[in-house]
Write a protein that holds these residues in place. Structure first.
Motif: not given
Length: 250
Positions: A175, A183, A233
Protein backbone atom coordinates in the motif's frame (compact mmCIF):
# COMPACT_ATOMS: atom_id res chain seq x y z
CA UNK A 1 0.10 4.49 27.41
CA UNK A 2 0.72 3.53 23.80
CA UNK A 3 2.39 6.09 21.57
CA UNK A 4 0.30 6.43 18.45
CA UNK A 5 1.88 7.20 15.12
CA UNK A 6 -0.16 7.31 11.93
CA UNK A 7 0.75 4.45 9.66
CA UNK A 8 1.99 5.60 6.24
CA UNK A 9 -1.11 4.19 4.56
CA UNK A 10 -3.62 5.31 7.21
CA UNK A 11 -6.33 7.79 6.28
CA UNK A 12 -4.84 10.56 8.43
CA UNK A 13 -1.26 10.06 7.27
CA UNK A 14 0.37 12.95 5.44
CA UNK A 15 2.19 11.95 2.26
CA UNK A 16 5.15 14.05 1.14
CA UNK A 17 4.16 16.29 -1.72
CA UNK A 18 5.06 14.68 -5.04
CA UNK A 19 6.02 17.23 -7.69
CA UNK A 20 4.57 16.79 -11.14
CA UNK A 21 5.67 17.96 -14.56
CA UNK A 22 2.54 20.09 -14.90
CA UNK A 23 3.95 22.94 -12.80
CA UNK A 24 5.45 25.97 -14.50
CA UNK A 25 8.04 26.44 -11.74
CA UNK A 26 10.98 24.02 -11.38
CA UNK A 27 9.90 20.82 -9.60
CA UNK A 28 12.03 21.42 -6.53
CA UNK A 29 10.31 24.73 -5.73
CA UNK A 30 7.05 22.88 -4.99
CA UNK A 31 8.64 20.72 -2.28
CA UNK A 32 7.86 21.44 1.41
CA UNK A 33 11.59 21.86 2.06
CA UNK A 34 11.39 25.18 0.20
CA UNK A 35 7.95 26.27 1.40
CA UNK A 36 7.58 29.94 2.25
CA UNK A 37 10.79 31.09 0.55
CA UNK A 38 10.81 34.35 -1.40
CA UNK A 39 11.87 34.59 -5.02
CA UNK A 40 15.21 36.03 -3.94
CA UNK A 41 15.73 33.16 -1.50
CA UNK A 42 14.82 30.57 -4.14
CA UNK A 43 17.39 32.14 -6.44
CA UNK A 44 19.97 31.86 -3.65
CA UNK A 45 19.11 28.16 -3.25
CA UNK A 46 20.17 27.51 -6.86
CA UNK A 47 23.71 28.63 -5.97
CA UNK A 48 24.01 25.75 -3.50
CA UNK A 49 21.69 23.01 -4.79
CA UNK A 50 22.22 21.14 -8.05
CA UNK A 51 20.24 18.51 -9.95
CA UNK A 52 21.72 15.08 -10.58
CA UNK A 53 20.28 12.34 -12.76
CA UNK A 54 20.93 8.67 -12.00
CA UNK A 55 20.42 5.52 -14.03
CA UNK A 56 19.04 2.32 -12.43
CA UNK A 57 21.67 0.83 -10.12
CA UNK A 58 23.80 3.98 -10.01
CA UNK A 59 24.90 5.13 -6.56
CA UNK A 60 24.21 8.76 -5.75
CA UNK A 61 27.21 9.25 -3.53
CA UNK A 62 29.26 7.19 -1.10
CA UNK A 63 29.17 8.98 2.24
CA UNK A 64 31.08 8.79 5.51
CA UNK A 65 31.02 10.78 8.73
CA UNK A 66 32.54 13.90 7.21
CA UNK A 67 30.66 14.01 3.90
CA UNK A 68 27.08 13.91 2.78
CA UNK A 69 24.31 16.01 1.35
CA UNK A 70 20.93 17.53 2.02
CA UNK A 71 18.39 16.90 -0.68
CA UNK A 72 15.16 15.54 -2.09
CA UNK A 73 14.09 13.08 -4.76
CA UNK A 74 12.39 14.84 -7.65
CA UNK A 75 11.56 11.81 -9.80
CA UNK A 76 12.08 8.07 -9.47
CA UNK A 77 13.18 6.27 -6.32
CA UNK A 78 16.28 5.54 -4.24
CA UNK A 79 17.10 2.74 -1.84
CA UNK A 80 19.14 3.65 1.23
CA UNK A 81 21.65 1.17 2.65
CA UNK A 82 23.97 1.28 5.63
CA UNK A 83 27.19 -0.69 5.22
CA UNK A 84 28.70 -1.98 8.43
CA UNK A 85 31.56 -3.57 6.48
CA UNK A 86 32.61 -4.32 2.92
CA UNK A 87 30.39 -7.37 2.50
CA UNK A 88 27.37 -6.62 4.71
CA UNK A 89 24.61 -4.22 3.68
CA UNK A 90 21.54 -3.29 5.71
CA UNK A 91 18.54 -1.85 3.84
CA UNK A 92 17.17 1.16 5.69
CA UNK A 93 14.32 2.10 3.37
CA UNK A 94 13.18 3.69 0.13
CA UNK A 95 12.72 7.32 -0.90
CA UNK A 96 10.20 8.03 -3.63
CA UNK A 97 9.54 11.27 -5.53
CA UNK A 98 8.85 14.07 -3.07
CA UNK A 99 10.79 12.39 -0.27
CA UNK A 100 13.65 13.83 1.79
CA UNK A 101 16.99 12.04 1.66
CA UNK A 102 17.97 10.42 4.94
CA UNK A 103 20.11 12.62 7.21
CA UNK A 104 23.34 10.94 8.24
CA UNK A 105 25.44 10.99 11.37
CA UNK A 106 28.13 9.15 13.33
CA UNK A 107 25.94 6.02 13.68
CA UNK A 108 25.97 5.58 9.89
CA UNK A 109 29.70 5.38 9.14
CA UNK A 110 29.04 4.15 5.60
CA UNK A 111 25.88 4.97 3.72
CA UNK A 112 24.79 4.57 0.11
CA UNK A 113 21.79 5.69 -1.92
CA UNK A 114 21.15 3.73 -5.10
CA UNK A 115 18.70 4.53 -7.90
CA UNK A 116 16.02 1.87 -8.39
CA UNK A 117 14.93 3.37 -11.72
CA UNK A 118 15.67 6.54 -13.70
CA UNK A 119 15.93 9.03 -10.86
CA UNK A 120 16.56 12.75 -10.43
CA UNK A 121 17.63 14.38 -7.17
CA UNK A 122 18.18 17.96 -6.02
CA UNK A 123 21.07 18.10 -3.55
CA UNK A 124 23.36 20.42 -1.60
CA UNK A 125 26.67 19.37 0.04
CA UNK A 126 26.06 18.97 3.77
CA UNK A 127 29.06 21.10 4.69
CA UNK A 128 27.70 23.98 2.58
CA UNK A 129 24.11 23.83 3.81
CA UNK A 130 24.75 25.68 7.13
CA UNK A 131 25.96 28.73 5.20
CA UNK A 132 22.79 28.70 3.10
CA UNK A 133 20.54 28.11 6.12
CA UNK A 134 22.25 31.01 7.90
CA UNK A 135 21.00 33.28 5.13
CA UNK A 136 17.56 31.60 4.95
CA UNK A 137 16.39 30.64 8.48
CA UNK A 138 13.06 29.38 7.10
CA UNK A 139 14.98 26.73 5.14
CA UNK A 140 16.53 25.34 8.33
CA UNK A 141 13.08 25.16 9.95
CA UNK A 142 11.66 23.37 6.92
CA UNK A 143 14.49 20.82 7.06
CA UNK A 144 13.72 20.05 10.70
CA UNK A 145 10.02 19.66 9.89
CA UNK A 146 10.63 17.32 6.95
CA UNK A 147 13.20 15.28 8.91
CA UNK A 148 10.63 14.83 11.69
CA UNK A 149 8.15 13.58 9.09
CA UNK A 150 10.65 10.96 7.96
CA UNK A 151 11.22 9.90 11.56
CA UNK A 152 7.45 9.55 12.08
CA UNK A 153 7.23 7.27 9.06
CA UNK A 154 10.12 5.18 10.38
CA UNK A 155 8.38 4.85 13.76
CA UNK A 156 5.20 3.78 11.99
CA UNK A 157 7.08 1.02 10.17
CA UNK A 158 8.59 -0.20 13.44
CA UNK A 159 5.09 -0.38 14.89
CA UNK A 160 4.06 -2.34 11.82
CA UNK A 161 6.81 -4.88 12.51
CA UNK A 162 5.94 -5.26 16.18
CA UNK A 163 2.15 -5.15 16.30
CA UNK A 164 0.87 -6.67 13.07
CA UNK A 165 0.48 -10.01 11.39
CA UNK A 166 2.58 -11.07 8.41
CA UNK A 167 -0.31 -10.31 6.06
CA UNK A 168 -0.83 -6.85 7.53
CA UNK A 169 2.87 -6.06 7.18
CA UNK A 170 3.11 -7.14 3.55
CA UNK A 171 -0.18 -5.49 2.58
CA UNK A 172 0.99 -2.34 4.31
CA UNK A 173 4.25 -2.20 2.38
CA UNK A 174 2.46 -2.74 -0.92
CA UNK A 175 0.00 0.00 0.00
CA UNK A 176 2.90 2.36 0.77
CA UNK A 177 4.55 1.63 -2.57
CA UNK A 178 1.25 2.22 -4.38
CA UNK A 179 0.67 5.52 -2.58
CA UNK A 180 4.19 6.81 -3.25
CA UNK A 181 3.81 5.99 -6.95
CA UNK A 182 0.47 7.78 -7.23
CA UNK A 183 -1.79 4.67 -7.15
CA UNK A 184 -1.16 3.51 -10.73
CA UNK A 185 -2.81 0.37 -12.07
CA UNK A 186 0.52 -1.45 -11.99
CA UNK A 187 3.19 -0.67 -9.38
CA UNK A 188 6.86 -1.56 -9.13
CA UNK A 189 8.03 -3.25 -5.94
CA UNK A 190 11.67 -2.58 -6.91
CA UNK A 191 12.92 -4.87 -4.14
CA UNK A 192 13.60 -8.59 -3.88
CA UNK A 193 11.54 -10.73 -1.53
CA UNK A 194 14.55 -10.72 0.79
CA UNK A 195 14.61 -6.91 0.91
CA UNK A 196 10.86 -6.74 1.43
CA UNK A 197 11.29 -9.20 4.27
CA UNK A 198 14.01 -7.00 5.78
CA UNK A 199 11.60 -4.04 5.86
CA UNK A 200 8.77 -6.10 7.36
CA UNK A 201 10.89 -8.38 9.61
CA UNK A 202 9.76 -11.48 7.72
CA UNK A 203 11.49 -14.26 5.84
CA UNK A 204 11.48 -14.07 2.02
CA UNK A 205 9.33 -17.22 1.96
CA UNK A 206 6.72 -15.61 4.21
CA UNK A 207 6.61 -12.50 2.01
CA UNK A 208 6.04 -14.69 -1.05
CA UNK A 209 3.23 -16.61 0.66
CA UNK A 210 1.42 -13.42 1.67
CA UNK A 211 1.67 -11.99 -1.85
CA UNK A 212 0.34 -15.25 -3.28
CA UNK A 213 -2.57 -15.10 -0.82
CA UNK A 214 -3.42 -11.56 -1.91
CA UNK A 215 -3.28 -12.74 -5.51
CA UNK A 216 -5.47 -15.75 -4.81
CA UNK A 217 -8.02 -13.51 -3.09
CA UNK A 218 -8.25 -11.30 -6.18
CA UNK A 219 -6.77 -8.23 -4.48
CA UNK A 220 -3.77 -8.06 -6.79
CA UNK A 221 -2.14 -9.93 -9.65
CA UNK A 222 1.52 -10.38 -10.49
CA UNK A 223 2.66 -8.95 -13.81
CA UNK A 224 6.22 -10.07 -12.97
CA UNK A 225 8.09 -10.89 -9.74
CA UNK A 226 8.69 -7.18 -9.14
CA UNK A 227 5.57 -5.65 -10.71
CA UNK A 228 1.96 -6.15 -9.67
CA UNK A 229 -1.47 -4.81 -10.52
CA UNK A 230 -3.74 -3.83 -7.63
CA UNK A 231 -7.29 -4.88 -8.48
CA UNK A 232 -9.00 -3.76 -5.28
CA UNK A 233 -7.44 -0.86 -3.37
CA UNK A 234 -10.13 -0.90 -0.67
CA UNK A 235 -9.56 -4.55 0.16
CA UNK A 236 -5.79 -4.03 0.10
CA UNK A 237 -6.10 -1.24 2.64
CA UNK A 238 -8.40 -3.41 4.76
CA UNK A 239 -5.74 -6.13 4.69
CA UNK A 240 -3.29 -3.73 6.34
CA UNK A 241 -5.32 -3.92 9.54
CA UNK A 242 -5.47 -0.14 9.97
CA UNK A 243 -8.73 -0.31 11.91
CA UNK A 244 -7.47 -2.99 14.27
CA UNK A 245 -4.22 -1.12 14.87
CA UNK A 246 -6.01 2.15 15.60
CA UNK A 247 -8.16 0.42 18.21
CA UNK A 248 -5.06 -1.14 19.76
CA UNK A 249 -3.17 2.15 19.91
CA UNK A 250 -6.12 3.98 21.50
Amino acid sequence: MTYQTALPWAGDAVDPACPTALHSAPLWQDHPLFEGLTEAELTLVTRYFTAETLSPGEVLQAMDRSHGHIGIVLEGALREDANSNVSETNLLGLVFAGGLLCPTGPRLPRFAETALCDTEVWICPADEFPALAGQIPRLALNLVTETQRRLNEAMALYQLRGCMTAMERVAGLISVFSSRQGHPETISLFLSRQDLGALAALTPETVSRQIKTLERDGILSLASPSRLAIRDHARLRAATGVGAFTALAA
